[in-house]
Design an enzyme around this catalytic site. Structure first.
Site, PDB file in Angstrom:
ATOM      1  N   SER A 192      10.937  12.976  44.462  1.00  0.00           N
ATOM      2  CA  SER A 192      10.348  12.219  45.566  1.00  0.00           C
ATOM      3  C   SER A 192      10.580  10.709  45.396  1.00  0.00           C
ATOM      4  O   SER A 192      11.726  10.273  45.354  1.00  0.00           O
ATOM      5  CB  SER A 192       8.862  12.573  45.682  1.00  0.00           C
ATOM      6  OG  SER A 192       8.307  12.094  46.883  1.00  0.00           O
ATOM      7  N   ASP A 213       9.408  19.829  54.553  1.00  0.00           N
ATOM      8  CA  ASP A 213       9.357  18.490  53.972  1.00  0.00           C
ATOM      9  C   ASP A 213       9.784  17.434  54.996  1.00  0.00           C
ATOM     10  O   ASP A 213      10.906  17.487  55.505  1.00  0.00           O
ATOM     11  CB  ASP A 213      10.297  18.453  52.759  1.00  0.00           C
ATOM     12  CG  ASP A 213      10.238  17.156  51.984  1.00  0.00           C
ATOM     13  OD1 ASP A 213       9.447  16.265  52.352  1.00  0.00           O
ATOM     14  OD2 ASP A 213      10.984  17.032  51.009  1.00  0.00           O
ATOM     15  N   HIS A 259       7.563  20.168  49.822  1.00  0.00           N
ATOM     16  CA  HIS A 259       7.743  18.965  49.016  1.00  0.00           C
ATOM     17  C   HIS A 259       6.825  19.055  47.788  1.00  0.00           C
ATOM     18  O   HIS A 259       5.656  19.403  47.895  1.00  0.00           O
ATOM     19  CB  HIS A 259       7.365  17.742  49.858  1.00  0.00           C
ATOM     20  CG  HIS A 259       7.679  16.435  49.212  1.00  0.00           C
ATOM     21  ND1 HIS A 259       8.835  15.731  49.472  1.00  0.00           N
ATOM     22  CD2 HIS A 259       6.982  15.680  48.322  1.00  0.00           C
ATOM     23  CE1 HIS A 259       8.832  14.612  48.779  1.00  0.00           C
ATOM     24  NE2 HIS A 259       7.721  14.563  48.066  1.00  0.00           N
TER      25      HIS A 259
END
Length: 313
Positions: free
Chosen positions: A151, A246, A276
């Site tokens: 991320s 996501d 995610h």
């Protein structure tokens, strides 16, 4: 995976009015509760402070006891640049160290909004240079240094490959898990998965504003948005792990395309059926566990391939 989503829901989206400090405290406590017992062969006690131009930065080392000089992974945790630490991602980095046979150097970079771009990126530059300068003391093969993250951490990792290329520093590869590669919130995935699970479009916008509040200067800087670099040629082989559910999926997909069009070697996984953040859910989801295994296999194989190439030379 449902249990994992429920366990992290307060951190990810159910605290809309919480301060960054409160979010961090919840994240640390939740990660500690969810952490499995580490393999007794793992040494994770070594913590080092490294000088950095903005502010000093702490790193935690994860190394398998008894291993000789081998590859290393400079790892940056996720958390929207606002939360997270080497401790919140202990489970993942410990797994990478043990299964892939790498020394993981996990970075406790400065968090937004107290420290906005480019502080974290500059700290990661300093850590990379420190690893390369102290490879023998760290029992690390200087020719087999990887960078990676998930991320926001993947954003920092991708940015670091641009810096390394520009500075003539050699990297063996990059691992980008559901990376944030630009700040275009009009992409279709932002609409399709606006309500998550785990990461929502509104939360992502808030994180972007905290890390890069200036849309004209900060959000157009390639070290903040690596997709905007004028060239993606000459970057190391990439393992890009997307998530199906996501908001930032399309950003990572666009970055994979940019690397491939520039002649880069890219291994791309879809993360089918996964949200995610799934790399921290190996204990909760067989699908997530398979993705972790695949990532570890790639890292191990790449480390061996680089070692073989170096020996041949």
């Amino acid at each position: 995976m449902v249990r994992y989503i429920r366990a992290l829901s307060r951190i990810a989206g159910d605290m809309p009015t919480a301060s960054p400090r409160m979010r961090r405290e919840v994240a640390e406590k939740q990660a500690q509760v969810m952490r499995s017992e580490s393999d007794p062969r793992l040494d994770a006690d070594r913590v080092i402070w490294i000088d950095s131009a903005p502010v000093p930065v702490r790193v935690r080392l994860f190394q398998k006891r008894g291993d000789g000089c081998g590859p290393a992974l400079l790892f940056m945790h996720g958390g929207g640049w606002e939360i997270g630490s080497p401790e919140t991602h202990w489970e993942l980095t410990a797994t990478l160290a043990m299964r892939a046979g790498v020394s993981v150097i996990s970075v406790d970079y400065a968090l937004a909004p107290e420290h906005r771009f480019p502080t974290a990126h500059q700290q990661c530059q300093s850590v990379l240079r420190w690893i390369l300068s102290n490879a023998s003391e760290l029992n690390v093969d200087r020719s087999r240094v990887f960078v990676g993250g998930d991320s926001a951490g993947a954003n920092l990792a991708a940015s670091l490959t641009l810096y390394a290329r520009n500075e003539g520093l050699s990297l063996a590869g990059q691992i980008l898990a559901y990376p944030i590669c630009d700040f275009d919130v009009t992409r279709p995935s932002y609409r399709t998965w606006a309500n998550g699970p785990l990461l929502t479009a509104a939360r992502m916008r808030s994180c972007i504003s905290a890390y890069c509040p200036d849309p004209q200067v900060q959000r157009t800087n390639p070290f903040a948005a690596p997709l905007l670099a004028s060239s993606h040629a000459g970057l190391p082989p990439a393992y890009i792990a997307l998530a199906e559910f996501d908001p930032v999926r399309d950003s990572g997909l666009a970055y994979a395309g940019a690397l491939m069009r520039s002649g880069g070697a890219v291994t791309l996984t879809d993360g089918t059926g996964l949200p995610h953040g799934y790399l921290r859910a190996g204990a909760y989801s067989k699908a997530a566990a398979r993705e972790i295994d695949a990532l570890c296999d790639w890292l191990k194989d790449m480390g061996s391939a680089v070692a073989t190439l170096s020996t041949a030379r």
